[in-house]
Design a protein around this motif. Structure first.
Motif, PDB file in Angstrom:
ATOM      1  N   MET A   1     -49.124 -18.234  23.313  1.00 34.61           N
ATOM      2  CA  MET A   1     -48.640 -19.206  24.262  1.00 34.61           C
ATOM      3  C   MET A   1     -47.656 -18.512  25.217  1.00 34.61           C
ATOM      4  O   MET A   1     -46.770 -17.785  24.795  1.00 34.61           O
ATOM      5  CB  MET A   1     -47.940 -20.349  23.506  1.00 34.61           C
ATOM      6  CG  MET A   1     -47.244 -21.334  24.414  1.00 34.61           C
ATOM      7  SD  MET A   1     -46.326 -22.646  23.574  1.00 34.61           S
ATOM      8  CE  MET A   1     -47.562 -23.395  22.585  1.00 34.61           C
ATOM      9  N   LYS A   2     -47.818 -18.735  26.471  1.00 37.22           N
ATOM     10  CA  LYS A   2     -46.928 -18.176  27.490  1.00 37.22           C
ATOM     11  C   LYS A   2     -45.545 -18.816  27.372  1.00 37.22           C
ATOM     12  O   LYS A   2     -45.429 -19.983  26.977  1.00 37.22           O
ATOM     13  CB  LYS A   2     -47.480 -18.427  28.888  1.00 37.22           C
ATOM     14  CG  LYS A   2     -48.832 -17.821  29.142  1.00 37.22           C
ATOM     15  CD  LYS A   2     -48.673 -16.427  29.632  1.00 37.22           C
ATOM     16  CE  LYS A   2     -50.026 -15.871  30.052  1.00 37.22           C
ATOM     17  NZ  LYS A   2     -49.985 -14.450  30.157  1.00 37.22           N
ATOM     18  N   ILE A   3     -44.515 -18.073  27.723  1.00 37.52           N
ATOM     19  CA  ILE A   3     -43.147 -18.575  27.631  1.00 37.52           C
ATOM     20  C   ILE A   3     -42.969 -19.838  28.469  1.00 37.52           C
ATOM     21  O   ILE A   3     -42.259 -20.764  28.062  1.00 37.52           O
ATOM     22  CB  ILE A   3     -42.105 -17.484  28.003  1.00 37.52           C
ATOM     23  CG1 ILE A   3     -40.674 -17.974  27.745  1.00 37.52           C
ATOM     24  CG2 ILE A   3     -42.246 -17.039  29.447  1.00 37.52           C
ATOM     25  CD1 ILE A   3     -40.362 -18.276  26.304  1.00 37.52           C
ATOM     26  N   GLU A   4     -43.629 -19.900  29.600  1.00 35.79           N
ATOM     27  CA  GLU A   4     -43.515 -21.082  30.457  1.00 35.79           C
ATOM     28  C   GLU A   4     -43.977 -22.338  29.715  1.00 35.79           C
ATOM     29  O   GLU A   4     -43.359 -23.402  29.829  1.00 35.79           O
ATOM     30  CB  GLU A   4     -44.333 -20.907  31.746  1.00 35.79           C
ATOM     31  CG  GLU A   4     -43.801 -19.859  32.693  1.00 35.79           C
ATOM     32  CD  GLU A   4     -44.241 -18.432  32.371  1.00 35.79           C
ATOM     33  OE1 GLU A   4     -43.891 -17.530  33.143  1.00 35.79           O
ATOM     34  OE2 GLU A   4     -44.926 -18.214  31.346  1.00 35.79           O
ATOM     35  N   GLN A   5     -45.052 -22.212  28.957  1.00 39.01           N
ATOM     36  CA  GLN A   5     -45.559 -23.350  28.174  1.00 39.01           C
ATOM     37  C   GLN A   5     -44.630 -23.658  27.004  1.00 39.01           C
ATOM     38  O   GLN A   5     -44.376 -24.822  26.712  1.00 39.01           O
ATOM     39  CB  GLN A   5     -46.963 -23.054  27.649  1.00 39.01           C
ATOM     40  CG  GLN A   5     -48.013 -22.917  28.718  1.00 39.01           C
ATOM     41  CD  GLN A   5     -49.298 -22.337  28.147  1.00 39.01           C
ATOM     42  OE1 GLN A   5     -49.280 -21.329  27.456  1.00 39.01           O
ATOM     43  NE2 GLN A   5     -50.409 -22.993  28.455  1.00 39.01           N
TER      44      GLN A   5
ATOM     45  N   ARG B   1     -46.711 -10.444   9.073  1.00 38.69           N
ATOM     46  CA  ARG B   1     -47.496 -11.585   9.543  1.00 38.69           C
ATOM     47  C   ARG B   1     -47.012 -12.045  10.914  1.00 38.69           C
ATOM     48  O   ARG B   1     -47.800 -12.321  11.807  1.00 38.69           O
ATOM     49  CB  ARG B   1     -47.413 -12.750   8.552  1.00 38.69           C
ATOM     50  CG  ARG B   1     -48.314 -13.929   8.954  1.00 38.69           C
ATOM     51  CD  ARG B   1     -47.936 -15.225   8.255  1.00 38.69           C
ATOM     52  NE  ARG B   1     -46.609 -15.698   8.570  1.00 38.69           N
ATOM     53  CZ  ARG B   1     -46.255 -16.310   9.721  1.00 38.69           C
ATOM     54  NH1 ARG B   1     -47.120 -16.458  10.695  1.00 38.69           N
ATOM     55  NH2 ARG B   1     -45.020 -16.732   9.908  1.00 38.69           N
ATOM     56  N   ILE B   2     -45.701 -12.085  11.101  1.00 37.64           N
ATOM     57  CA  ILE B   2     -45.129 -12.529  12.373  1.00 37.64           C
ATOM     58  C   ILE B   2     -45.580 -11.612  13.509  1.00 37.64           C
ATOM     59  O   ILE B   2     -45.866 -12.060  14.611  1.00 37.64           O
ATOM     60  CB  ILE B   2     -43.589 -12.589  12.292  1.00 37.64           C
ATOM     61  CG1 ILE B   2     -43.166 -13.752  11.393  1.00 37.64           C
ATOM     62  CG2 ILE B   2     -42.962 -12.715  13.677  1.00 37.64           C
ATOM     63  CD1 ILE B   2     -41.687 -13.749  11.030  1.00 37.64           C
ATOM     64  N   CYS B   3     -45.691 -10.327  13.222  1.00 38.80           N
ATOM     65  CA  CYS B   3     -46.030  -9.339  14.259  1.00 38.80           C
ATOM     66  C   CYS B   3     -47.496  -8.936  14.256  1.00 38.80           C
ATOM     67  O   CYS B   3     -47.880  -7.993  14.955  1.00 38.80           O
ATOM     68  CB  CYS B   3     -45.156  -8.100  14.088  1.00 38.80           C
ATOM     69  SG  CYS B   3     -43.407  -8.399  14.391  1.00 38.80           S
ATOM     70  N   GLU B   4     -48.344  -9.635  13.501  1.00 45.03           N
ATOM     71  CA  GLU B   4     -49.725  -9.213  13.361  1.00 45.03           C
ATOM     72  C   GLU B   4     -50.529  -9.277  14.659  1.00 45.03           C
ATOM     73  O   GLU B   4     -51.576  -8.637  14.761  1.00 45.03           O
ATOM     74  CB  GLU B   4     -50.433 -10.006  12.257  1.00 45.03           C
ATOM     75  CG  GLU B   4     -50.704 -11.452  12.579  1.00 45.03           C
ATOM     76  CD  GLU B   4     -51.258 -12.225  11.394  1.00 45.03           C
ATOM     77  OE1 GLU B   4     -51.483 -11.627  10.325  1.00 45.03           O
ATOM     78  OE2 GLU B   4     -51.466 -13.437  11.546  1.00 45.03           O
ATOM     79  N   ALA B   5     -50.038 -10.007  15.646  1.00 42.09           N
ATOM     80  CA  ALA B   5     -50.750 -10.061  16.926  1.00 42.09           C
ATOM     81  C   ALA B   5     -50.643  -8.738  17.681  1.00 42.09           C
ATOM     82  O   ALA B   5     -51.410  -8.490  18.605  1.00 42.09           O
ATOM     83  CB  ALA B   5     -50.202 -11.203  17.788  1.00 42.09           C
ATOM     84  N   LEU B   6     -49.717  -7.884  17.274  1.00 46.62           N
ATOM     85  CA  LEU B   6     -49.535  -6.586  17.913  1.00 46.62           C
ATOM     86  C   LEU B   6     -50.232  -5.496  17.115  1.00 46.62           C
ATOM     87  O   LEU B   6     -50.165  -5.486  15.885  1.00 46.62           O
ATOM     88  CB  LEU B   6     -48.045  -6.231  18.002  1.00 46.62           C
ATOM     89  CG  LEU B   6     -47.127  -7.171  18.774  1.00 46.62           C
ATOM     90  CD1 LEU B   6     -45.687  -6.694  18.680  1.00 46.62           C
ATOM     91  CD2 LEU B   6     -47.565  -7.289  20.217  1.00 46.62           C
ATOM     92  N   THR B   7     -50.867  -4.570  17.808  1.00 45.93           N
ATOM     93  CA  THR B   7     -51.387  -3.387  17.132  1.00 45.93           C
ATOM     94  C   THR B   7     -50.202  -2.490  16.787  1.00 45.93           C
ATOM     95  O   THR B   7     -49.083  -2.686  17.272  1.00 45.93           O
ATOM     96  CB  THR B   7     -52.358  -2.614  18.046  1.00 45.93           C
ATOM     97  OG1 THR B   7     -51.608  -2.070  19.156  1.00 45.93           O
ATOM     98  CG2 THR B   7     -53.495  -3.489  18.546  1.00 45.93           C
ATOM     99  N   GLU B   8     -50.439  -1.483  15.968  1.00 45.96           N
ATOM    100  CA  GLU B   8     -49.376  -0.526  15.637  1.00 45.96           C
ATOM    101  C   GLU B   8     -48.849   0.152  16.901  1.00 45.96           C
ATOM    102  O   GLU B   8     -47.645   0.338  17.064  1.00 45.96           O
ATOM    103  CB  GLU B   8     -49.889   0.525  14.641  1.00 45.96           C
ATOM    104  CG  GLU B   8     -49.942   0.036  13.217  1.00 45.96           C
ATOM    105  CD  GLU B   8     -48.564  -0.256  12.630  1.00 45.96           C
ATOM    106  OE1 GLU B   8     -47.629   0.540  12.813  1.00 45.96           O
ATOM    107  OE2 GLU B   8     -48.439  -1.309  11.970  1.00 45.96           O
TER     108      GLU B   8
END
Length: 150
Positions: free
Chosen positions: A1-5, A127-134
């Motif tokens: 979700m974008k920060i604006e949303q 889990r919190i950071c799983e959207a990011l690759t290493e």
């Protein structure tokens, strides 16, 4: 979700730096809320958890001033937190052998046991950071380091 949303922003940000700052603050609070929910059932605060982690990492008794230097939250009242952790039996306070004005603090057996239980947070942080690759996580860390450099 974008920060604006996420914050229901209707007007554009002044610039990308402003957007990044708001996004960073919002994301920090979101991450802390996620971790706080996992820590709360154990009866300690995020700041107290950080003190326990500092003590485990030190591997030996350290003074409250050393603890304060290593804390993530520099606004925390270290002496009060150590006192509360001692009341809960999670740390041991002893008079410093070489300076009677100082108190050395170390983890108790109960403190080590508490941290063993809370090591589940490592999985939660992943889990919190799983959207990011290493690579993306490394890049983000480098950018945050750059932001703090003088």
């Amino acid at each position: 979700m974008k920060i604006e949303q996420a914050i229901n922003q209707t007007k554009p940000f002044r610039n990308n730096r402003h957007r990044a700052m708001v996004n960073l603050i919002y994301t920090h609070n979101w991450m802390v809320d996620q971790l706080r929910a996992k820590i709360k059932p154990h009866g300690i605060t995020m700041q107290q958890y950080n003190v326990l982690r500092v003590l485990r990492g030190a591997g030996e008794p350290i003074s409250t001033s050393v603890i304060r230097e290593r804390l993530l939250d520099k606004m925390a009242d270290t002496s009060r937190m150590v006192h509360r952790l001692a009341q809960k039996g999670l740390v041991v306070r002893r008079e410093c052998a070489h300076d009677k004005r100082l108190v050395d603090v170390s983890l108790s057996d109960e403190g080590y046991a508490m941290l063993d239980q809370l090591d589940i947070l490592h999985t939660e942080m992943d889990r919190i950071c799983e959207a990011l690759t290493e690579n993306e996580a490394a890049q983000l860390s480098e950018l945050l380091d750059k932001l703090r450099s003088d």
